[in-house]
Design an enzyme around this catalytic site. Structure first.
Site, short mmCIF file in Angstrom:
data_model
loop_
_atom_site.label_atom_id
_atom_site.label_comp_id
_atom_site.label_asym_id
_atom_site.label_seq_id
_atom_site.Cartn_x
_atom_site.Cartn_y
_atom_site.Cartn_z
NE ARG A 1 -3.20 2.55 2.85
CZ ARG A 1 -3.11 3.26 3.97
NH1 ARG A 1 -2.47 2.78 5.02
NH2 ARG A 1 -3.67 4.44 4.06
CG HIS B 1 -0.99 8.97 3.63
ND1 HIS B 1 -1.13 7.62 3.81
CD2 HIS B 1 -0.58 9.46 4.82
CE1 HIS B 1 -0.81 7.30 5.06
NE2 HIS B 1 -0.47 8.40 5.69
#
Ligand SMILES: *[C@@H]1O[C@H](CO)[C@@H](O)[C@H](O)[C@H]1NC(C)=O
Ligand SMILES: *[C@@H]1O[C@H](CO)[C@@H](O)[C@H](O)[C@H]1NC(C)=O
Length: 520
Positions: free
Chosen positions: A94, A139
């Site tokens: 990820r 993110h």
């Protein structure tokens, strides 16, 4: 020979049931994030993100004045990272895409060729190594150009994000089948706007944080709807959101209500609008903030309401639930006049709740990470109780230390204890957990903690221009779990649960045959 039969049969049954095996198809991975590993902050056409600005203008807010300018230099070392993941036998990796690297203006008017090439190379090489890419679209690294227009407090951010997401889906959707829209809105909304010690560094407690909350929900939903409408039938991927959740226990037996309120604030704010049958904010939280706002003389709630259309837009925008889990807290009602502090971590002022820890929970090296492995099982069971039989992907779980130790026994223990609880959630509580990802593959830039805090399965030498990676004991331990597909890592019969079942079935047949011969 009854005893032989009995032993053989029970042994075989044990092997088939596999008490400590993960279900067939369960996937193991490791996670990272663009700003924390890539470096190359000014390479090619990349523009500034809010984290570039934050670390350069507030050096004192980061441990040792560190920056992510170079970090692990994964922009150049990505092949090494894939080798590490491959050596551990990971099923997925990820990582996140840097919005300002791909879209330097923040808008889809121009796609950086170098940005696109970097992520294409990464995705292609992962697939060549049999590792599935799991991609986080956001993110924490908002383009600074969009921050200048208000960032996550401008309602237009939902469309800015959705347009960026469409570019990402169209460029990489043919190969990426698992998407996380936003990582930890609790961090980029609540910690950021309540405390100010994360980019963009502006404080607006209980106002900016709630505006950001609402815009984040709409941004996620719009991206989900775009995928659903324009890409899903073609690419057939899955998409959701990940948030970090602390498990809350009542401080004393009489604090059940306080604990549940704290759960609804930390988990419910970001999951209730998406996963509940009714949609919208958790009713208990909405009521409390509306009442407080009125008392303060405001003609509206500080928590912006959703319209009926918005509730409908957001509700059901998931294919699974993404969970980042690290730690637990206790909750109790504050005494009159008691100082509460800012949510999260310090308390929940709007809820008049004090958060604390249990003395028996061991602390890691960092102040907020107390260890309560049962917390992850309780949290998973809570999701099932609240939102039904949904698929859950654990997108982060990890242990922090200040030392560089390669023999990281505490981290090994943390993973062992947490995976045991995940397995209990699956087998005893029937929670549909389909995968687990560690935070993190390599030591990296841990936001305000700079490089002082280590979460990596691999040590990174930040004094070495090559940023050499060295596997820790935890990397070997995790690899052996992946390989045996079980917590019984010494029981390395085969390298996958499915094969194990086939072998056991063959064993039973053999025993039945021997048994028949013995009886004859
Ligand atoms: C990028 O930043 C580094 C410092 O991190 C600096 O040495 C270098 O000159 C910069 N490169 C460009 C192209 O501005
Ligand atoms: C960090 O930067 C400040 C200036 O912002 C400086 O005074 C301080 O000495 C620096 N600390 C370290 C550890 O480099």
């Amino acid at each position: 020979m009854w005893w032989l039969k009995a032993t053989v049969i029970s042994l075989s049954v044990c092997a088939v049931v596999g008490g400590r095996d993960f279900p067939p198809g369960f996937k193991f991975g490791a996670s990272t994030a663009a700003y924390q590993v890539e470096g190359a902050w000014n390479a090619s056409e990349k523009s500034m993100s809010i984290w570039d600005t934050y670390v350069h203008t507030n050096p004192h807010k980061i441990a040792n004045n560190a920056t992510g300018d170079v970090a692990c230099d994964s922009y150049n070392n990505w092949k090494t990272d894939i080798e590490l993941a491959s050596k551990m036998g990971l099923h997925f990796y990820r990582f996140s895409i840097s919005w300002p690297r791909l879209l330097p203006s923040g808008f889809p008017d121009y796609i950086s060729k170098d940005g696109m090439r970097y992520y294409n190379n990464l995705i292609d090489a992962l697939l060549e190594n049999g590792i599935e890419p799991v991609v986080t679209i956001y993110h924490f690294d908002l383009p600074q150009s969009l921050q200048n227009l208000g960032g996550w407090t401008n309602p237009l951010v939902a469309d800015w994000f959705a347009n960026y997401a469409r570019v990402v889906f169209s460029l990489f959707g043919d190969r990426v089948k698992t998407w996380i829209t936003l990582n930890e809105p609790i961090t980029f909304c609540d910690i950021s706007y309540n405390i100010g010690n994360a980019a963009p560094g502006h404080t607006s407690p209980g106002v900016g944080s709630y505006i950001c909350n609402k815009n984040a929900m709409l941004a996620h939903a719009k991206a989900y709807r775009i995928y659903e409408k324009e890409f899903k039938s073609k690419y057939n991927g899955k998409i959701s959101i990940s948030n970090q959740v602390f498990w809350f226990e009542p401080h004393t037996k009489s604090d059940d209500k306080a604990a549940e309120k704290a759960r609804q604030l930390m988990a419910g704010m970001y999951y209730h609008p998406i996963f509940s049958k009714k949609g919208g904010w958790p009713p208990v939280i909405e009521r409390i903030i509306a009442k407080k706002s009125k008392k303060e003389g405001l003609p509206y709630s500080r928590l912006p309401a959703f319209t009926k259309e918005e509730i409908k837009l957001v509700k059901g925008t998931y294919d699974f639930l993404g969970l980042n889990f690290y730690t637990s807290r206790t909750a109790r009602v504050a005494k009159p006049g008691e100082q509460i502090g800012s949510w999260p971590f310090y308390g929940a002022p709007d809820l008049d709740i004090i958060v604390d820890v249990k003395p028996k929970w061991k602390k890691s090296d960092i102040w907020w990470l107390y260890i309560n492995p049962e917390g992850i099982r309780n949290q998973l069971a809570w999701f099932k109780k609240e939102y039904g039989d949904i698929e859950i992907l654990i997108t982060e779980n990890g242990f922090a230390s200040y030392n560089d130790d390669i023999n990281d026994k505490d981290r090994v223990q943390y993973y062992k204890d947490h995976l045991e609880q995940v397995l209990l959630a699956i087998k005893e509580d029937g929670v549909r957990v389909t995968g687990y990802s560690v935070w993190t593959l390599i030591d990296n830039f841990e936001w305000g903690d700079g490089y002082s805090v280590k979460f990596g399965l691999h040590h990174v030498n930040f004094d070495d221009p090559k940023r050499t990676r060295t596997p820790r004991a935890s990397a070997d331990y995790y690899a052996s779990i992946v390989k045996s597909h079980s917590l019984d890592i010494n029981n390395k019969i085969t390298d996958s649960g499915t094969k194990k079942i086939k072998k056991s079935a063959a064993l039973i047949l053999l025993m039945v045959f021997i048994n028949t011969c013995l009886s004859a």
